[in-house]
Write a protein that holds these residues in place. Structure first.
Motif, PDB file in Angstrom:
ATOM      1  N   ILE A  30       0.825  -1.210   0.000  1.00  0.00           N
ATOM      2  CA  ILE A  30       0.000   0.000   0.000  1.00  0.00           C
ATOM      3  C   ILE A  30       0.861   1.263   0.000  1.00  0.00           C
ATOM      4  CG2 ILE A  30      -1.728   1.323   1.284  1.00  0.00           C
ATOM      5  CD1 ILE A  30      -2.838  -1.312   2.307  1.00  0.00           C
ATOM      6  N   THR A  31       1.816   1.338   0.932  1.00  0.00           N
ATOM      7  CA  THR A  31       2.605   2.567   1.084  1.00  0.00           C
ATOM      8  C   THR A  31       3.884   2.576   0.265  1.00  0.00           C
ATOM      9  OG1 THR A  31       3.865   1.718   2.973  1.00  0.00           O
ATOM     10  CG2 THR A  31       1.740   2.771   3.442  1.00  0.00           C
ATOM     11  N   GLY A  32       4.335   1.395  -0.176  1.00  0.00           N
ATOM     12  CA  GLY A  32       5.605   1.325  -0.890  1.00  0.00           C
ATOM     13  C   GLY A  32       6.810   1.404   0.022  1.00  0.00           C
ATOM     14  N   LEU A  33       6.592   1.341   1.349  1.00  0.00           N
ATOM     15  CA  LEU A  33       7.688   1.419   2.314  1.00  0.00           C
ATOM     16  C   LEU A  33       8.711   0.318   2.040  1.00  0.00           C
ATOM     17  CD1 LEU A  33       8.749   2.644   5.070  1.00  0.00           C
ATOM     18  CD2 LEU A  33       7.547   0.747   6.169  1.00  0.00           C
ATOM     19  N   PRO A  34       9.984   0.684   1.811  1.00  0.00           N
ATOM     20  CA  PRO A  34      10.996  -0.341   1.540  1.00  0.00           C
ATOM     21  C   PRO A  34      11.332  -1.136   2.793  1.00  0.00           C
ATOM     22  CG  PRO A  34      12.035   1.808   1.683  1.00  0.00           C
ATOM     23  CD  PRO A  34      10.552   2.049   1.760  1.00  0.00           C
ATOM     24  N   ALA A  35      11.536  -2.418   2.616  1.00  0.00           N
ATOM     25  CA  ALA A  35      11.827  -3.290   3.750  1.00  0.00           C
ATOM     26  C   ALA A  35      12.756  -4.408   3.296  1.00  0.00           C
ATOM     27  CB  ALA A  35      10.530  -3.867   4.320  1.00  0.00           C
ATOM     28  N   ILE A  36      13.174  -5.184   4.262  1.00  0.00           N
ATOM     29  CA  ILE A  36      14.007  -6.358   4.016  1.00  0.00           C
ATOM     30  C   ILE A  36      13.314  -7.562   4.648  1.00  0.00           C
ATOM     31  CG2 ILE A  36      16.167  -7.511   4.656  1.00  0.00           C
ATOM     32  CD1 ILE A  36      16.636  -5.516   2.491  1.00  0.00           C
ATOM     33  N   TYR A  37      13.259  -8.653   3.901  1.00  0.00           N
ATOM     34  CA  TYR A  37      12.743  -9.908   4.449  1.00  0.00           C
ATOM     35  C   TYR A  37      13.895 -10.900   4.481  1.00  0.00           C
ATOM     36  CZ  TYR A  37      10.215 -14.324   4.886  1.00  0.00           C
ATOM     37  OH  TYR A  37       9.782 -15.557   5.306  1.00  0.00           O
ATOM     38  N   LYS A  38      14.217 -11.380   5.678  1.00  0.00           N
ATOM     39  CA  LYS A  38      15.325 -12.319   5.836  1.00  0.00           C
ATOM     40  C   LYS A  38      14.795 -13.675   6.270  1.00  0.00           C
ATOM     41  CE  LYS A  38      19.927 -12.912   7.843  1.00  0.00           C
ATOM     42  NZ  LYS A  38      21.043 -12.255   8.564  1.00  0.00           N
ATOM     43  N   VAL A  39      15.230 -14.705   5.574  1.00  0.00           N
ATOM     44  CA  VAL A  39      14.865 -16.081   5.897  1.00  0.00           C
ATOM     45  C   VAL A  39      16.042 -16.735   6.602  1.00  0.00           C
ATOM     46  CG1 VAL A  39      14.177 -18.325   4.991  1.00  0.00           C
ATOM     47  CG2 VAL A  39      13.348 -16.234   3.904  1.00  0.00           C
ATOM     48  N   LEU A  40      15.811 -17.229   7.809  1.00  0.00           N
ATOM     49  CA  LEU A  40      16.858 -17.900   8.577  1.00  0.00           C
ATOM     50  C   LEU A  40      16.868 -19.375   8.196  1.00  0.00           C
ATOM     51  CD1 LEU A  40      16.099 -16.245  12.037  1.00  0.00           C
ATOM     52  CD2 LEU A  40      17.798 -15.539  10.348  1.00  0.00           C
TER      53      LEU A  40
END
Length: 421
Positions: A30-40
């Motif tokens: 919705i907002t386009g907020l950049p993020a990081i998704y990390k898989v352990l």
């Protein structure tokens, strides 16, 4: 994928996430907020202890109390996959940064020490200190990332399974690894790693560069000697000599490289020493900038110099903050070498959205520095200009350009007044 009721989409394939898993660029749908998704993906990180560590970072809202630190914010477990969402820090990794002159490197080291001192005050060790785990913007703002290897002084928090990267390991960690004994990162081992990082940043090289450390055993021997390796080498032409660091910083490096963990300087020791070094920078007519020492000679050309700061340099300021809805103001006076921290408890009319430590002010050299610490941000509106997001702002002393500015700290507006003493 959903996190806490919000949907994010992966916008880029995985890239190197270090030794603990895969990392993906993501953004809020919705907002386009950049993020990081990390898989352990390491078994030790996906078991009950790993889940407890991840939950500790989220439940204790480490991110909310430590701005410019990017810890796990929202965990995700689905179909045997354990991961978390975190903010995407701006800038590039420290080891990919553009070349910076010595004054910039000294300021970067001070900012790192400020972040470190905030972690240490929370009883936390980063656990994986290395240039790749910090980002820096072109303007010099620094962010701490990849904090999932943290160690906490809380005895109920499981210990990390990783101890850091080889070039930055403390002697006690090296000894245990060489003897194949279990060991975990601690506040004291973190202090050693941070010290190595500061040495790298200040001198633009690892302390062992130029020494005969071709094998891991020789490298370990130098790093475990109890002495700062820089004492053993002569800088090549064009390199920064350690004499450019003044008197206090080399002594702190000597103490930090001592093999006794309890004898290492704290984050606050480094923050204060680096702050003093910033105050004592001088520029010689040959063009080089360095920290003034006991010898009145330039570390590069050997000629005498005169300090940049005169006896009349601004040494004290009074800051006045007034809530726009109230006539009375609150005054704060601070001196050169001090760091004034403003937050929810001392900002007039502050709401709950203002962080406990929201804004920092310091006199550095001939300038007044303002730095946002608040998780919900700070806006500044200077006379004749519109509002601008404040990350870090530098203005010439005595700061008259900011007198009368309006600060918006989270959702709280205050008028700023500045006067010299």
């Amino acid at each position: 994928m959903s996190f806490g009721g919000r949907k994010f989409r992966v916008v880029k394939d995985s890239f190197d996430g270090g030794g603990q898993g895969k990392v993906y660029h993501a953004e809020d749908e919705i907002t386009g907020l950049p993020a990081i998704y990390k898989v352990l993906d390491r078994p030790d990180d996906k078991n009950a202890n790993g889940k407890a560590r991840l939950r500790y970072m989220v439940d204790n809202q480490i991110g909310a109390s430590l701005p410019q630190v990017c810890p796990p914010l929202v965990p995700r477990e689905k179909r045997g996959e354990l991961g978390y969402l975190t903010l995407r820090a701006p800038g590039v990794a420290l080891d990919q940064d553009r070349p910076r002159r010595f004054p910039e490197r000294l300021e970067t080291a001070w900012i790192l020490a400020c972040h470190w001192s905030r972690l240490e005050a929370q009883g936390l060790a980063h656990g994986d200190v290395a240039p790749s785990n910090f980002t820096i913007t072109p303007e010099g703002d620094v962010w701490v990332i990849d904090t999932d290897g943290f160690a906490a002084q809380d005895p109920f928090v499981p210990q990390p399974t990783m101890v850091g990267q080889h070039p930055f390991l403390a002697p006690e960690i090296r000894t245990a690894r060489n003897q194949k004994k279990p060991i975990a990162a601690t506040i004291n081992s973190d202090r050693f790693a941070w010290t190595v990082l500061l040495s790298c940043v200040l001198l633009n090289r690892h302390p062992t560069d130029g020494l005969k450390v071709a094998t891991p055993a020789k490298f370990d021997k130098v790093m475990m000697s109890g002495k700062w390796p820089e004492r053993r080498r002569r800088p090549k032409k064009g390199e920064t000599p350690i004499t450019a660091l003044g008197n206090d910083l080399p002594l702190l490096f000597d103490k930090a490289f001592n093999a006794t963990p309890a004898g290492r300087p704290s984050a606050n020791d480094w923050r204060l020493a680096l702050g003093r070094a910033l105050q004592n920078m001088v520029q010689h007519k040959c063009g080089h900038v360095f920290v003034a020492g006991k010898r009145n000679t330039c570390p590069w050309c050997g000629q005498s110099y005169q300090p940049l700061l005169s006896a009349k340099a601004q040494d004290q300021l009074t800051i006045r903050l007034r809530a726009l809805s109230k006539p009375e103001a609150t005054e704060f006076t601070f001196k050169r070498g001090e760091r004034l921290i403003l937050g929810r408890s001392n900002i007039p009319g502050a709401s709950a959205f203002v962080s406990s430590e929201h804004l920092a002010l310091a006199i550095i050299g001939n300038d007044l520095h303002l730095e946002n610490l608040g998780r919900n941000g700070t806006l500044i509106a200077v006379k004749g200009r519109g509002e601008q997001l404040l990350s870090r702002l530098v203005t010439a002393l005595p700061g008259k350009a900011l007198d009368g500015a309006v600060l918006t700290l989270a959702d709280t507006k205050v008028a700023l007044g500045i006067s010299a003493r």
